[in-house]
Write a protein that holds these residues in place. Sequence first.
Motif, PDB file in Angstrom:
ATOM      1  N   SER A 119       0.895  -1.067   0.020  1.00 25.13           N
ATOM      2  CA  SER A 119       0.584  -0.116   0.081  1.00 25.13           C
ATOM      3  C   SER A 119       0.860   1.295   0.026  1.00 25.13           C
ATOM      4  N   ARG A 120       1.890   0.900   0.701  1.00 25.93           N
ATOM      5  CA  ARG A 120       2.869   2.599   0.618  1.00 25.93           C
ATOM      6  C   ARG A 120       3.423   2.637  -1.074  1.00 25.93           C
ATOM      7  N   LEU A 121       3.894   1.393  -1.315  1.00 25.32           N
ATOM      8  CA  LEU A 121       4.918   1.578  -2.548  1.00 25.32           C
ATOM      9  C   LEU A 121       3.686   1.847  -3.779  1.00 25.32           C
ATOM     10  N   ALA A 122       2.968   1.213  -3.485  1.00 30.41           N
ATOM     11  CA  ALA A 122       1.541   1.911  -4.459  1.00 30.41           C
ATOM     12  C   ALA A 122       1.075   3.366  -4.263  1.00 30.41           C
ATOM     13  N   GLY A 123       0.895   4.207  -2.985  1.00 30.80           N
ATOM     14  CA  GLY A 123       0.206   5.290  -2.291  1.00 30.80           C
ATOM     15  C   GLY A 123       1.501   6.190  -3.493  1.00 30.80           C
ATOM     16  N   LEU A 124       3.168   6.099  -3.188  1.00 35.38           N
ATOM     17  CA  LEU A 124       4.013   6.780  -4.041  1.00 35.38           C
ATOM     18  C   LEU A 124       3.924   7.084  -5.193  1.00 35.38           C
ATOM     19  N   GLY A 125       3.423   5.963  -5.532  1.00 33.80           N
ATOM     20  CA  GLY A 125       3.005   6.004  -7.227  1.00 33.80           C
ATOM     21  C   GLY A 125       3.891   4.852  -8.316  1.00 33.80           C
ATOM     22  N   PHE A 126       4.286   4.247  -7.215  1.00 32.77           N
ATOM     23  CA  PHE A 126       4.983   2.467  -8.113  1.00 32.77           C
ATOM     24  C   PHE A 126       3.823   1.517  -8.879  1.00 32.77           C
ATOM     25  N   GLY A 127       4.349   1.619  -9.862  1.00 32.65           N
ATOM     26  CA  GLY A 127       3.991   0.233 -10.435  1.00 32.65           C
ATOM     27  C   GLY A 127       4.038  -0.971 -10.242  1.00 32.65           C
ATOM     28  N   THR A 128       3.324  -2.514 -10.702  1.00 35.47           N
ATOM     29  CA  THR A 128       4.182  -4.150 -10.228  1.00 35.47           C
ATOM     30  C   THR A 128       4.263  -4.100 -11.763  1.00 35.47           C
ATOM     31  N   ALA A 129       5.670  -4.324 -11.938  1.00 35.62           N
ATOM     32  CA  ALA A 129       6.304  -4.935 -12.997  1.00 35.62           C
ATOM     33  C   ALA A 129       5.726  -6.885 -12.780  1.00 35.62           C
ATOM     34  N   ALA A 130       6.136  -6.905 -11.700  1.00 38.70           N
ATOM     35  CA  ALA A 130       5.794  -8.745 -11.273  1.00 38.70           C
ATOM     36  C   ALA A 130       5.793  -8.560  -9.958  1.00 38.70           C
ATOM     37  N   PRO A 131       5.348  -9.752  -9.720  1.00 38.68           N
ATOM     38  CA  PRO A 131       5.174 -10.456  -8.304  1.00 38.68           C
ATOM     39  C   PRO A 131       5.969  -9.967  -8.091  1.00 38.68           C
ATOM     40  N   GLY A 132       6.562  -9.116  -6.786  1.00 43.30           N
ATOM     41  CA  GLY A 132       7.324  -8.868  -5.632  1.00 43.30           C
ATOM     42  C   GLY A 132       7.848  -7.268  -6.780  1.00 43.30           C
ATOM     43  N   VAL A 133       7.649  -6.551  -7.414  1.00 44.76           N
ATOM     44  CA  VAL A 133       8.614  -5.969  -8.174  1.00 44.76           C
ATOM     45  C   VAL A 133       7.895  -4.922  -8.516  1.00 44.76           C
ATOM     46  N   TRP A 134       8.405  -3.439  -7.564  1.00 45.16           N
ATOM     47  CA  TRP A 134       8.036  -2.048  -7.646  1.00 45.16           C
ATOM     48  C   TRP A 134       8.627  -1.532  -8.747  1.00 45.16           C
ATOM     49  N   ILE A 135       8.301  -0.359  -9.085  1.00 43.62           N
ATOM     50  CA  ILE A 135       8.812   0.152 -10.830  1.00 43.62           C
ATOM     51  C   ILE A 135       8.179   1.935 -10.539  1.00 43.62           C
ATOM     52  N   ALA A 136       9.041   2.719 -10.716  1.00 48.61           N
ATOM     53  CA  ALA A 136       8.421   4.147 -10.705  1.00 48.61           C
ATOM     54  C   ALA A 136       9.953   4.686 -11.245  1.00 48.61           C
ATOM     55  N   PRO A 137       9.405   5.555 -12.015  1.00 45.81           N
ATOM     56  CA  PRO A 137      10.919   6.808 -12.387  1.00 45.81           C
ATOM     57  C   PRO A 137      11.292   6.774 -11.548  1.00 45.81           C
ATOM     58  N   ALA A 138      12.787   7.651 -11.873  1.00 40.77           N
ATOM     59  CA  ALA A 138      14.110   7.136 -10.992  1.00 40.77           C
ATOM     60  C   ALA A 138      13.980   8.243  -9.824  1.00 40.77           C
ATOM     61  N   HIS A 139      12.964   9.201 -10.739  1.00 37.54           N
ATOM     62  CA  HIS A 139      12.673  10.477  -9.921  1.00 37.54           C
ATOM     63  C   HIS A 139      12.189  10.542  -7.879  1.00 37.54           C
TER      64      HIS A 139
END
Length: 281
Positions: A119-139
């Motif tokens: 929930s925290r990663l989603a709240g920061l704007g991360f997307g889901t690249a794969a199960p257990g792997v979250w991705i966001a722009p480097a900034h």
Amino acid sequence: MSEQHTPRSLIVTFYGAYGRAAPGPVPVAELVRLLAPVGVDAPSVRSSVSRLKRRGLLVPARTASGAAGYALSPEARQLLEDGDRRIYGPAGSREGTGWVLAVFSVPEAERHKRHVLRSRLAGLGFGTAAPGVWIAPAHLYEETRHTLERLQLAPYVDLFRGEHLGFAATAEAVGRWWDLASLAKQHEAFLDRHGPVLRSWEERGETAPPPEEAYRDYLLALDSWRRLPYADPGLPAGLLPADWPGARSAAVFAGLDGLLREAGARFVSPGAAPDGASISQ
């Protein structure tokens, strides 16, 4: 009041925009006065404040005159300061600078923290690249690191920086990692609600907007806007669909902020400086 503009949300938005500049706790009577223009009645103010107190975001205190009031807790103040960078910082799409990946592993005995991390990663704007792997722009790296450390979740997470090298085209992959259709609808909803408000103020051309009207329209716009920079992490423009509405919604909020924020401060603190640095005690 719409479903989006809940009393609790509007109180948090008020403190973020004006209340934290007060030299002391905001009196309960003032909170009632200041939430009335956006449709929140006195019982709703009091019950919402109680919930925010239980969550540790507001702390009860007496004003200089002895009236009951509420101030922000240190945690709430930190959350609002963190939010400033998103809400008032550069908005919309950014040029590509790579990606930050978050990979986490939580022991079974602490599995409740998996939901917190997601929930925290989603709240920061991360997307889901794969199960257990979250991705966001480097900034978003610095904010992500700071947030995970503050929440004592850093021991469970590894952060990586890198580029997407295939095999799908990056724009196609971004469409899998984020629900772009949902994000676009959120931007369009903001534009539908607040674009006409900005146009109306611009057509009026007032150099000194009436304080209560300015305060009402600004608080409602900010309450709608402050979630969007978290849902939409500022993906590179070249990876987004044509006519992406993010830049337009950001421009509408910036226009309302420039026109109405200081005028609204004069309703919060009649006779105070335009920056709204004081609220009557």
